[in-house]
Design a protein around this motif. Structure first.
Motif, short mmCIF file in Angstrom:
data_model
loop_
_atom_site.label_atom_id
_atom_site.label_comp_id
_atom_site.label_asym_id
_atom_site.label_seq_id
_atom_site.Cartn_x
_atom_site.Cartn_y
_atom_site.Cartn_z
N GLY B 68 0.81 -1.22 0.00
CA GLY B 68 0.00 0.00 0.00
C GLY B 68 0.84 1.26 0.00
N THR B 69 1.14 1.77 1.20
CA THR B 69 1.91 3.01 1.27
C THR B 69 3.19 2.91 2.10
N ASP B 70 3.31 1.91 2.94
CA ASP B 70 4.47 1.80 3.83
C ASP B 70 5.27 0.55 3.55
N PHE B 71 6.56 0.75 3.29
CA PHE B 71 7.44 -0.35 2.91
C PHE B 71 8.75 -0.25 3.69
N THR B 72 9.35 -1.41 3.92
CA THR B 72 10.60 -1.45 4.67
C THR B 72 11.56 -2.45 4.04
N LEU B 73 12.80 -2.03 3.93
CA LEU B 73 13.90 -2.94 3.58
C LEU B 73 14.68 -3.21 4.86
N THR B 74 14.90 -4.48 5.17
CA THR B 74 15.64 -4.85 6.36
C THR B 74 16.88 -5.64 5.95
N ILE B 75 18.00 -5.28 6.57
CA ILE B 75 19.24 -6.04 6.38
C ILE B 75 19.62 -6.62 7.73
N ASN B 76 19.59 -7.91 7.85
CA ASN B 76 19.96 -8.58 9.08
C ASN B 76 21.45 -8.91 9.09
N ASN B 77 22.05 -8.89 10.28
CA ASN B 77 23.45 -9.29 10.43
C ASN B 77 24.32 -8.62 9.35
N ILE B 78 24.27 -7.31 9.34
CA ILE B 78 24.91 -6.56 8.26
C ILE B 78 26.40 -6.82 8.18
N GLU B 79 26.91 -6.87 6.95
CA GLU B 79 28.33 -7.14 6.70
C GLU B 79 28.96 -5.96 5.98
N SER B 80 30.28 -5.93 5.96
CA SER B 80 31.00 -4.81 5.35
C SER B 80 30.65 -4.67 3.87
N GLU B 81 30.37 -5.77 3.20
CA GLU B 81 30.05 -5.72 1.78
C GLU B 81 28.69 -5.08 1.51
N ASP B 82 27.91 -4.85 2.54
CA ASP B 82 26.59 -4.25 2.38
C ASP B 82 26.66 -2.72 2.36
N ALA B 83 27.84 -2.16 2.54
CA ALA B 83 27.99 -0.70 2.45
C ALA B 83 27.66 -0.26 1.03
N ALA B 84 26.66 0.60 0.91
CA ALA B 84 26.17 0.97 -0.42
C ALA B 84 25.07 2.01 -0.28
N LEU B 85 24.57 2.47 -1.43
CA LEU B 85 23.36 3.28 -1.49
C LEU B 85 22.20 2.34 -1.77
#
Lengths: 122, 107
Positions: B68-85
């Protein structure tokens, strides 16, 4: 493997026209459901969708830029060309071409080129 | 035109953290929302389609939710390779529109 690559001038003068070419591989723009879009990002601004050409040559344009844009496809050469007229410094940015599957359930915008940075300056 | 308001603009996270990015639409867009990851000089990578579906080959540490109108992106157990836009795209209606982007930095 789908790849897209943008090419064209990296510097244009104000009031000139910009012509960008997207060369792609790994798919055909004559395949039912396929489309190629152009998207840009100007510094400090969100990405902006510009234009889209469908497999059947149907075209869609950003309403705010419609009068300045033209998108064409050359299926035999696996190319899509975007032309933007009357360039202004605010049009500076990185321009991307993007693959799409336009029939439900998509996917939309699944493969992107690396982009080409264009500066508009005298 | 549908406006997507993405927040926060910047996240600094430690390895192992859980990170959440919000994308709010100005009108209902069903589940016609995708998420992307982009690193400098690289093509954007398609990570979530139709709000909740993980793109094949993408790490299961990424997940999407919302409708609908509300959305979320979740990154669990974040790693160094996840650094990004990270950015969202709605394709429910033309013109397709994007969120402003969230830059994720790993401490």
């Amino acid at each position: 493997q789908i790849t897209l690559k943008e090419s064209g001038p990296t510097l244009v003068k104000p009031t000139q026209s910009l012509t960008l070419t997207c060369n792609f591989s790994g798919f055909s723009l004559s395949t039912h459901g396929v489309g190629v879009a152009w998207i840009r990002q100007s510094p400090g601004k969100a990405l902006e969708w510009l234009a889209l050409v469908y497999w059947d040559d149907y075209k869609r344009y950003s309403p705010s830029l419609r009068s300045r844009l033209s998108i064409t496809k050359d299926t035999s050469r696996d190319q899509v060309v975007l032309t933007m007229t009357n360039m202004d410094p605010v049009d500076s940015g990185t321009y991307y071409c993007v693959h799409n599957i336009l029939l439900i359930p998509g996917p939309i915008a699944d493969y992107w080129g690396r982009g080409i940075r264009v500066a508009v300056s005298s | 035109e549908t406006t997507l308001t993405q927040s926060p603009a910047f996240i600094s996270a430690a390895p192992g953290d859980k990170v959440s990015i919000s994308c709010k639409a100005s009108q209902g867009i069903n589940d016609d929302l995708n998420w992307y990851q982009q690193k400098p000089g690289e093509p954007a990578i398609f990570i979530i389609q139709e709000a909740t579906t993980l793109v094949p080959g993408v790490s299961p540490r990424f997940s999407g939710s919302g409708f609908g109108t509300d959305f979320t992106l979740t990154i669990n157990n974040i790693e160094s390779e996840d650094a990004a836009l990270y950015f969202c795209l709605q394709h429910d209606n033309f013109p397709w529109t994007f969120g402003q982007g969230t830059r994720v930095d790993i401490k």
